[in-house]
Scaffold this active site. Structure first.
Site, PDB file in Angstrom:
ATOM      1  N   ASP A  51      14.309  23.314 -32.830  1.00 43.29           N
ATOM      2  CA  ASP A  51      12.876  23.418 -33.471  1.00 43.29           C
ATOM      3  C   ASP A  51      11.999  24.590 -33.291  1.00 43.29           C
ATOM      4  O   ASP A  51      12.417  25.358 -32.589  1.00 43.29           O
ATOM      5  CB  ASP A  51      12.215  22.166 -32.877  1.00 43.29           C
ATOM      6  N   GLU A  52      11.190  24.834 -33.979  1.00 42.51           N
ATOM      7  CA  GLU A  52      10.188  25.695 -33.957  1.00 42.51           C
ATOM      8  C   GLU A  52      10.787  27.051 -33.877  1.00 42.51           C
ATOM      9  O   GLU A  52      10.184  27.937 -33.042  1.00 42.51           O
ATOM     10  CB  GLU A  52       9.318  25.613 -32.674  1.00 42.51           C
ATOM     11  N   ALA A  53      11.883  27.412 -34.579  1.00 37.38           N
ATOM     12  CA  ALA A  53      12.532  28.861 -34.491  1.00 37.38           C
ATOM     13  C   ALA A  53      12.061  29.837 -35.527  1.00 37.38           C
ATOM     14  O   ALA A  53      12.796  29.947 -36.518  1.00 37.38           O
ATOM     15  CB  ALA A  53      13.924  28.498 -34.767  1.00 37.38           C
TER      16      ALA A  53
END
Length: 527
Positions: free
Chosen positions: A335-337
């Site tokens: 996530d949230e890369a």
């Protein structure tokens, strides 16, 4: 998994079918003052609600002569369940409750029946009469769940009588989870064990541990020792952090396993990796170690996708973790890369998923993997909310239709770090406020448009700890919302908020007796 279909609004109470005349949860308005509540009868106050319950005839008085019969000699799994049940009952009842190897006689009998009907792999049947209580299941896990129901049928303190009658029960979903983030703020193994006990009491069967993030690395890795030694020495706000040794992790996993709670460890990647990059310069594209980070921003860190050393790192880390973890799943985040370009992200996740498979585990990842190339059988954990972009939801729906099971953790329903309302001191509110009713009153089987219930593996309530550093704050944010998660995951049929809040209120003496800090929601008639 979904063995029984029950109608929650109908309970069999006192030997007769009693239809709940209360309106469906959606009929009440926010701010409604709960009406005066009559205390539910023992079978009607169970949480999560069983598939069917019928009270009839005299019950069994649990007293000084009561024994727990753990089946025939040699039934070691049944014996372990019996010993744990005795331990759980001795404190509240003040009784000795010896555990004996015997399949006949008065008392509390635990029995395995491979052909028990209507219970599936985790369900059970409970029969109570004047001579004793019989708990029947196909598996030891089912017997354990039956024991947790038995606990709720007895008084919070002192000996009591188990009401006469019968319960037949089985879960709606196979996966009923809670996540604890020990990376933003460190929690000890003993603190997490306490949470395991609380979850298992309400038939939650999975503990997802978020072990690494920008702020800290919490598990010892022999091949990369500085991850824990240095990367574990920080946390949000600049505290000392900490980490678990391998033996401590093994102990926690075994403790959870004895309570039929599987541990799913998460090593987040390719983002949320600053603690690792502060520990080892070689994990950075420029070869320079990062400073340790104690803030709460996200999306700024990324493993160096082009370096082969990166893949040696994830292979060695995930390999050691797989060896420590008997469960089927390894969670690789994803996530949230925001600092990893989309093409690099997809290429990295391809290789990370191959690593997980090589170590004999099944991939779990946050739902952003749906926009890359999920490996066959990969499980996606959806954490979107009502305002999530339609294209993002569509990618998840397409993945589900392609055969990828979903774990539902909508942030505006099940994120336990979201504030209850504007007065809540700990927590965040980026997904909006999540009052107790909102956490409970939704249907996982029909939540995402185009996703059938058969594609939903289960539900999970994550508890992120950017603002949570103590046990009281952890419990306050989890309880009572995590009880709604337990019911969503276990109980069959539609939800009824009016009926549920009465059962939730009936849990207050039990929560108080266990010294659990919880939020006394104003629309629940706590008494």
């Amino acid at each position: 998994m979904r063995v029984l279909r029950r109608t929650l609004g109908t309970l069999l109470v006192l030997g007769a079918v009693v239809s709940c005349a209360t309106p469906r949860g959606g009929d009440a308005r926010p701010g409604d003052v709960p009406p005066p509540a009559t205390a539910p009868t023992p079978y009607a106050r169970l949480l999560p609600a069983p598939a069917s319950a019928r009270a009839a005839g005299p019950g069994y008085p649990v007293g000084a002569g009561t024994v727990i019969r753990a089946g025939r000699p040699g039934d070691e799994d049944v014996r372990r369940v019996g010993e744990l049940l005795a331990e759980q009952l001795r404190g509240p009842t003040g009784l000795p409750l010896p555990v004996v190897d015997a399949a006949e006689g008065d008392g509390i009998l635990l029995r395995i029946d491979d052909h028990a009907e209507g219970v599936g792999a985790e369900g059970y049947r409970l029969d109570s009469g004047p001579r004793g209580v019989t708990l029947t299941a196909r598996t030891p896990a089912g017997l354990f769940h039956a024991g947790q129901t038995l606990r709720q049928l007895l008084p919070v303190s002192g000996p009591g009588t188990v009401p006469g009658g019968q319960i037949t029960d089985a879960p709606r979903f196979a996966y009923r989870g809670a996540m604890l983030d020990v990376a933003r703020h460190f929690f000890t193994v003993d603190q997490v064990k306490r949470y395991v006990d609380q979850l298992a009491e309400y038939k939650v069967n999975t503990l997802h541990l978020h072990l690494t993030d920008d702020q800290g690395w919490r598990i010892a890795i022999d091949s990369w020792p500085r991850l824990a030694q240095y990367g574990g020495g920080s946390e949000v706000g600049g505290g000392p952090g900490g980490h678990w040794t391998k033996d401590q992790y093994r102990d926690l996993v075994a403790y959870a396993g004895d309570r039929y709670v599987d541990v799913v460890p998460e090593i987040d990647m390719p983002g949320h990796v600053n603690a690792a990059q502060a520990s080892y310069a070689e994990l950075n594209c420029d070869g320079k170690a990062r400073d340790r980070y104690t803030g709460i921003k996200v999306g700024f860190s990324s493993l160096c996708v082009g370096k082969e050393r990166t893949y040696e790192f994830i292979d060695e880390v995930l390999g050691e973790l797989a060896e420590l973890t008997p469960g089927r799943y390894l969670h690789i985040g994803g996530d949230e890369a925001h600092s990893t370009p989309a093409a690099d992200y997809a290429a990295f996740m391809d290789r990370a998923q191959q690593v997980v498979a090589r170590h004999g585990k099944t991939v779990v990842a946050w739902h952003q993997l749906a926009s890359a190339r999920p490996a066959p059988g990969a499980v996606l954990q959806y954490w979107g909310h009502d305002k999530t972009a339609a294209a993002e939801k569509a990618a998840v729906t397409a993945a589900a239709k392609a055969g990828h099971p979903l774990i539902l953790s909508p942030a505006d329903r099940l994120y336990l770090d979201m504030k209850y309302d504007q007065t809540t001191k700990p927590g965040l509110a980026w997904a909006g406020y999540v009052p107790v009713r909102r956490a409970y009153d939704w249907n996982p089987g029909a939540y995402l448009a185009g996703v059938q219930e058969s594609s939903v593996l289960g539900v999970e309530a994550p508890l992120w700890t950017e603002t949570i550093a103590t046990r009281p704050d952890l419990e306050f944010m989890a309880f009572p919302r995590v009880l709604g998660l337990a019911e969503l995951g276990w109980s069959q049929g539609p939800r009824n908020w009016t009926e549920y809040r009465a059962r939730l209120a009936a849990q207050a003496p039990r929560l108080d007796a266990q010294d659990i800090t919880y939020y006394r929601a104003p629309d629940v008639p706590w008494g």
